[in-house]
Design a protein around this motif. Structure first.
Motif, PDB file in Angstrom:
ATOM      1  N   SER A  52      29.099 -21.550 -48.735  1.00 10.92           N
ATOM      2  CA  SER A  52      29.432 -22.628 -47.815  1.00 10.92           C
ATOM      3  C   SER A  52      29.503 -22.084 -46.394  1.00 10.92           C
ATOM      4  O   SER A  52      29.612 -20.873 -46.187  1.00 10.92           O
ATOM      5  N   PRO A  53      29.463 -22.954 -45.407  1.00 12.27           N
ATOM      6  CA  PRO A  53      29.718 -22.500 -44.032  1.00 12.27           C
ATOM      7  C   PRO A  53      31.056 -21.780 -43.952  1.00 12.27           C
ATOM      8  O   PRO A  53      31.909 -21.958 -44.831  1.00 12.27           O
ATOM      9  N   PRO A  54      31.240 -20.955 -42.932  1.00 14.61           N
ATOM     10  CA  PRO A  54      32.468 -20.159 -42.831  1.00 14.61           C
ATOM     11  C   PRO A  54      33.734 -20.988 -43.071  1.00 14.61           C
ATOM     12  O   PRO A  54      33.884 -22.084 -42.533  1.00 14.61           O
ATOM     13  N   GLY A  55      34.615 -20.452 -43.908  1.00 14.39           N
ATOM     14  CA  GLY A  55      35.841 -21.145 -44.270  1.00 14.39           C
ATOM     15  C   GLY A  55      35.748 -21.884 -45.579  1.00 14.39           C
ATOM     16  O   GLY A  55      36.774 -22.318 -46.123  1.00 14.39           O
ATOM     17  N   GLY A  56      34.547 -22.038 -46.095  1.00 11.98           N
ATOM     18  CA  GLY A  56      34.349 -22.763 -47.351  1.00 11.98           C
ATOM     19  C   GLY A  56      34.205 -21.834 -48.539  1.00 11.98           C
ATOM     20  O   GLY A  56      34.354 -20.626 -48.435  1.00 11.98           O
ATOM     21  N   ASN A  57      33.891 -22.413 -49.679  1.00 15.89           N
ATOM     22  CA  ASN A  57      33.806 -21.665 -50.931  1.00 15.89           C
ATOM     23  C   ASN A  57      32.446 -21.004 -51.116  1.00 15.89           C
ATOM     24  O   ASN A  57      31.434 -21.459 -50.584  1.00 15.89           O
ATOM     25  N   THR A  58      32.448 -19.968 -51.918  1.00 14.00           N
ATOM     26  CA  THR A  58      31.226 -19.333 -52.376  1.00 14.00           C
ATOM     27  C   THR A  58      31.251 -19.324 -53.895  1.00 14.00           C
ATOM     28  O   THR A  58      32.276 -19.003 -54.506  1.00 14.00           O
TER      29      THR A  58
END
Length: 125
Positions: A52-58
């Motif tokens: 995900s974009p920075p701050g989101g899940n991977t």
């Protein structure tokens, strides 16, 4: 319009490591969720990870958890896939693509458009 180019593939022995790069142009990669897919001979496309974009899940599929790690370098506008403890079944052409959203480990629909040229990863004994 976002364009992505994969690189970093090669021939590696079982148990070895590689780092794939997905370099963006035309827009900031941080605006997008980016997924890595792979295509092995005789098999369909398989999603490997979704960042995900920075701050989101991977997310990662079960077969690569603990072995593959996705990261981003905003300054270089690049997403990486660090692959370790490689297995023969990891042999494939790897592609990075923008996706609508990383919903789960296995669901991240592509935005659309054509695939890039990919980068070949070959794991041999």
């Amino acid at each position: 319009q976002l364009q992505l180019v994969e690189s970093g593939g090669g021939l590696v022995q079982i148990g070895g490591s590689l780092r794939l790069s997905c370099t963006a142009s035309g827009s900031s990669v941080d605006y997008y969720a980016i997924a890595w897919f792979r295509r092995a001979p005789g098999k369909g496309d398989e999603g490997v990870s979704c960042s995900s974009p920075p701050g989101g899940n991977t997310y990662y599929i079960d077969s690569v958890k603990g072995r593959f790690v996705t990261s981003r370098d905003s300054a270089k506008n690049t997403v990486y896939l660090q692959m370790s403890e490689l297995k023969s079944e990891d042999t494939a052409v790897y592609y990075c693509v923008p996706v609508i959203h990383c919903y789960s480990e296995t669901y991240y629909p592509r935005i659309g458009g054509s695939w890039g040229q990919g980068t070949q990863v070959t794991v041999s004994s």
